[in-house]
Write an enzyme that holds these catalytic residues in place. Structure first.
Site, PDB file in Angstrom:
ATOM      1  N   HIS A 144     -11.448  -9.845 -22.171  1.00 34.67           N
ATOM      2  CA  HIS A 144     -10.183  -9.111 -22.034  1.00 34.67           C
ATOM      3  C   HIS A 144      -9.128  -9.885 -22.820  1.00 34.67           C
ATOM      4  O   HIS A 144      -9.230 -11.106 -22.961  1.00 34.67           O
ATOM      5  CB  HIS A 144      -9.833  -9.086 -20.546  1.00 34.67           C
ATOM      6  CG  HIS A 144      -8.667  -8.241 -20.162  1.00 34.67           C
ATOM      7  ND1 HIS A 144      -7.370  -8.690 -20.254  1.00 34.67           N
ATOM      8  CD2 HIS A 144      -8.594  -6.984 -19.672  1.00 34.67           C
ATOM      9  CE1 HIS A 144      -6.554  -7.745 -19.824  1.00 34.67           C
ATOM     10  NE2 HIS A 144      -7.268  -6.695 -19.465  1.00 34.67           N
ATOM     11  N   ASP A 221     -13.299 -15.775 -15.824  1.00 33.20           N
ATOM     12  CA  ASP A 221     -12.390 -14.662 -15.520  1.00 33.20           C
ATOM     13  C   ASP A 221     -13.137 -13.744 -14.552  1.00 33.20           C
ATOM     14  O   ASP A 221     -14.048 -13.013 -14.945  1.00 33.20           O
ATOM     15  CB  ASP A 221     -12.042 -13.953 -16.834  1.00 33.20           C
ATOM     16  CG  ASP A 221     -11.302 -12.639 -16.615  1.00 33.20           C
ATOM     17  OD1 ASP A 221     -11.202 -12.193 -15.459  1.00 33.20           O
ATOM     18  OD2 ASP A 221     -10.847 -12.057 -17.618  1.00 33.20           O
ATOM     19  N   GLN A 224     -13.094  -8.692 -12.699  1.00 29.79           N
ATOM     20  CA  GLN A 224     -13.961  -7.534 -12.403  1.00 29.79           C
ATOM     21  C   GLN A 224     -15.143  -7.916 -11.525  1.00 29.79           C
ATOM     22  O   GLN A 224     -16.056  -7.112 -11.339  1.00 29.79           O
ATOM     23  CB  GLN A 224     -14.484  -6.918 -13.705  1.00 29.79           C
ATOM     24  CG  GLN A 224     -13.407  -6.377 -14.608  1.00 29.79           C
ATOM     25  CD  GLN A 224     -12.680  -5.166 -14.008  1.00 29.79           C
ATOM     26  OE1 GLN A 224     -13.198  -4.484 -13.111  1.00 29.79           O
ATOM     27  NE2 GLN A 224     -11.485  -4.898 -14.494  1.00 29.79           N
ATOM     28  N   LYS A 247      -7.232  -5.858  -7.787  1.00 33.22           N
ATOM     29  CA  LYS A 247      -8.544  -5.308  -8.121  1.00 33.22           C
ATOM     30  C   LYS A 247      -9.534  -5.505  -6.980  1.00 33.22           C
ATOM     31  O   LYS A 247     -10.690  -5.139  -7.071  1.00 33.22           O
ATOM     32  CB  LYS A 247      -9.068  -5.961  -9.407  1.00 33.22           C
ATOM     33  CG  LYS A 247      -8.239  -5.570 -10.643  1.00 33.22           C
ATOM     34  CD  LYS A 247      -8.866  -6.088 -11.899  1.00 33.22           C
ATOM     35  CE  LYS A 247      -7.904  -6.153 -13.064  1.00 33.22           C
ATOM     36  NZ  LYS A 247      -7.747  -4.895 -13.782  1.00 33.22           N
ATOM     37  N   CYS A 385      -8.017  -3.138 -23.221  1.00 30.48           N
ATOM     38  CA  CYS A 385      -7.531  -4.506 -23.510  1.00 30.48           C
ATOM     39  C   CYS A 385      -8.674  -5.388 -24.001  1.00 30.48           C
ATOM     40  O   CYS A 385      -8.769  -6.567 -23.641  1.00 30.48           O
ATOM     41  CB  CYS A 385      -6.856  -5.137 -22.291  1.00 30.48           C
ATOM     42  SG  CYS A 385      -5.368  -4.297 -21.799  1.00 30.48           S
TER      43      CYS A 385
END
Ligand code: PMP
Length: 428
Positions: A144, A221, A224, A247, A385
């Site tokens: 991202h 990261d 998700q 999220k 993104c």
């Protein structure tokens, strides 16, 4: 904290009334916890499949926010009065919830931030102060922008170099290339746990091990990942792990960064102000120890409390159960979309989370998204993104459906019917 509205786990397991038999959870029962999902959109039942962008909020999270402002609001840490101590307790209890979610060794390893983007910028600006010209940062080709641009800014400031490891046509990381790019100059590796654009689950523990063997640190990261399966930062052995509260069914404007304790203790501050100091004088100031050093000013206290409620909610259902449910939805959606002529799936990795990116011949993803919207089906269309990833595939963007615990086969059917309808309308 309130119990979820439908707190019986058995009630939440897929019902045996026909349609949801293959699913682990009954998305329709769980959807009752989320008031927004009961709302008609364009006079249609809402099939919310934009969970990669943000998730909806269960009543327990909405209640936690409202109860905080109704009963507990006060500024934290500095107060001697009861309300301030109470609000500090709630804020710190939520930090312990984050620790549980990530299986971090200690709640003091958790820094509150606004979200994943701020977490990565924090690392780039604090840990990044040790970066020099000639050093290298390595990311993957599926990151991202928030795991690319902070490193570009750091490199521009220091003369370091940002490298990226290539990905394969199925949307998996090319491990050989990743290994080849690691060298004695690599100071940090940035890896998406799950790709937001493709759904690929990266073999993070393995990549962290390779990074450490090369003498580099590893930042993951987890934007998700955290809502879609269990995460264990100790098993991954990563040095930094970032995620966003919104999220994982929590509020916007709050997230967390895990930092390995031995690294955190020496990290310089990044924002100065109240709460992050030990002493201040005009001759010089000294810094607070622990995560407070990175939490200058009044933080999003209510947000942290809401995040704690969201974490409790997903942990009550069980992250492995949620992962199995979403995996079944993905399998059904993938199968149905593959049967449609003219549909091309982007990202067909062997290990995927519940994200389906696709293109339909002759229809721009934005047009497809607009047509689906008229039937109450919410998807995302665009570059997600991840422009370098889109360039890799030679496409400007994709249509993306992303699943959450409250989705069910009716949502998959609505998506598939919408795609077929769009093809008819466009005559393709
Ligand atoms: N990384 C990934 C993989 C993401 O999907 C996102 C959000 N789309 C981010 C980082 C940035 O998250 P936020 O906007 O909440 O900071």
């Amino acid at each position: 904290m309130n119990a979820p509205l439908n707190s019986s786990v058995t009630q939440r397991l897929a019902s045996a009334d026909g349609t949801d038999l293959s699913l682990v959870l009954d998305g329709r029962v769980l959807a009752e916890d989320f008031p927004i999902l009961a709302q008609a959109v364009r006079k249609r039942r809402l099939a919310y499949l934009d969970n990669g962008a943000t998730t909806q909020k269960p009543q327990v999270v909405i209640d936690a926010l409202s109860q905080f402002y109704t009963h507990s609001n006060a500024n934290i840490h500095r107060g001697v009065h009861w309300l301030s101590q109470h609000s500090t307790d709630l804020y710190e209890q939520a930090r312990t919830q984050v620790q549980r979610l990530l299986n971090a060794p200690d709640s003091q390893d958790i820094i509150y931030v606004r979200g994943t983007t701020e977490a990565i910028n924090l690392v780039a600006q604090t840990w990044g102060q040790s970066i020099q010209a000639g050093d290298e940062i390595l990311v993957t080709g599926m990151e991202h922008h928030s795991n690319i641009v902070p490193w570009q800014l750091l490199c521009a400031r220091t003369g370091a170099t940002l490298r990226h490891a290539r990905i394969t046509d199925t949307g998996e990381l090319d491990i050989a290339d990743f290994k080849a790019q690691l060298n004695s100059r690599t100071r940090l590796v940035g890896i998406a746990h799950v790709s937001n654009a493709l759904g690929t689950i990266n073999p993070v523990a393995n990549l962290v091990r390779l990074a450490h063997e090369a003498g580099a640190l590893a930042l993951v990261d987890g934007a998700q990942a955290v809502a879609h399966g269990s995460v264990d930062v100790q098993a991954l052995d990563c040095d930094f792990y970032a995620f966003s509260g919104h999220k994982i069914y929590g509020p916007t404007g709050i997230g967390a960064l895990y930092v390995r304790a031995s690294i955190l203790k020496d990290l310089p501050p990044w924002q100065g102000g109240g709460d992050m100091i030990h002493t201040v004088s005009f001759e010089g100031s000294t810094w607070a120890t622990g995560p407070q050093r990175f939490e200058a000013g009044t933080p999003h206290i209510a947000g942290a409390v809401g995040l704690g409620a969201a974490i409790q909610y997903v942990m009550d259902i069980g992250l492995d159960t949620i992962a199995a449910h979403e995996s079944a939805l993905l399998a059904r959606a993938t199968e149905a979309m593959q049967e449609i002529e003219g549909v091309r799936l982007i990202g067909t990795a062997a290990h995927k989370a519940g994200i389906l990116s696709f293109l339909v011949d002759g229809i721009h993803p934005h047009d497809l998204g607009t047509i689906l919207d008229t039937d109450g089906v919410a998807i995302r269309a665009g570059h997600h993104c991840a422009m370098p990833l889109m360039s890799h595939f030679g496409i400007p963007g994709t249509a993306r459906a992303s699943f959450a615990l409250y989705n069910n086969l009716q949502d998959v059917d609505a998506l598939v019917a919408g795609v077929r309808k769009a093809q008819k309308l466009f005559g393709v």
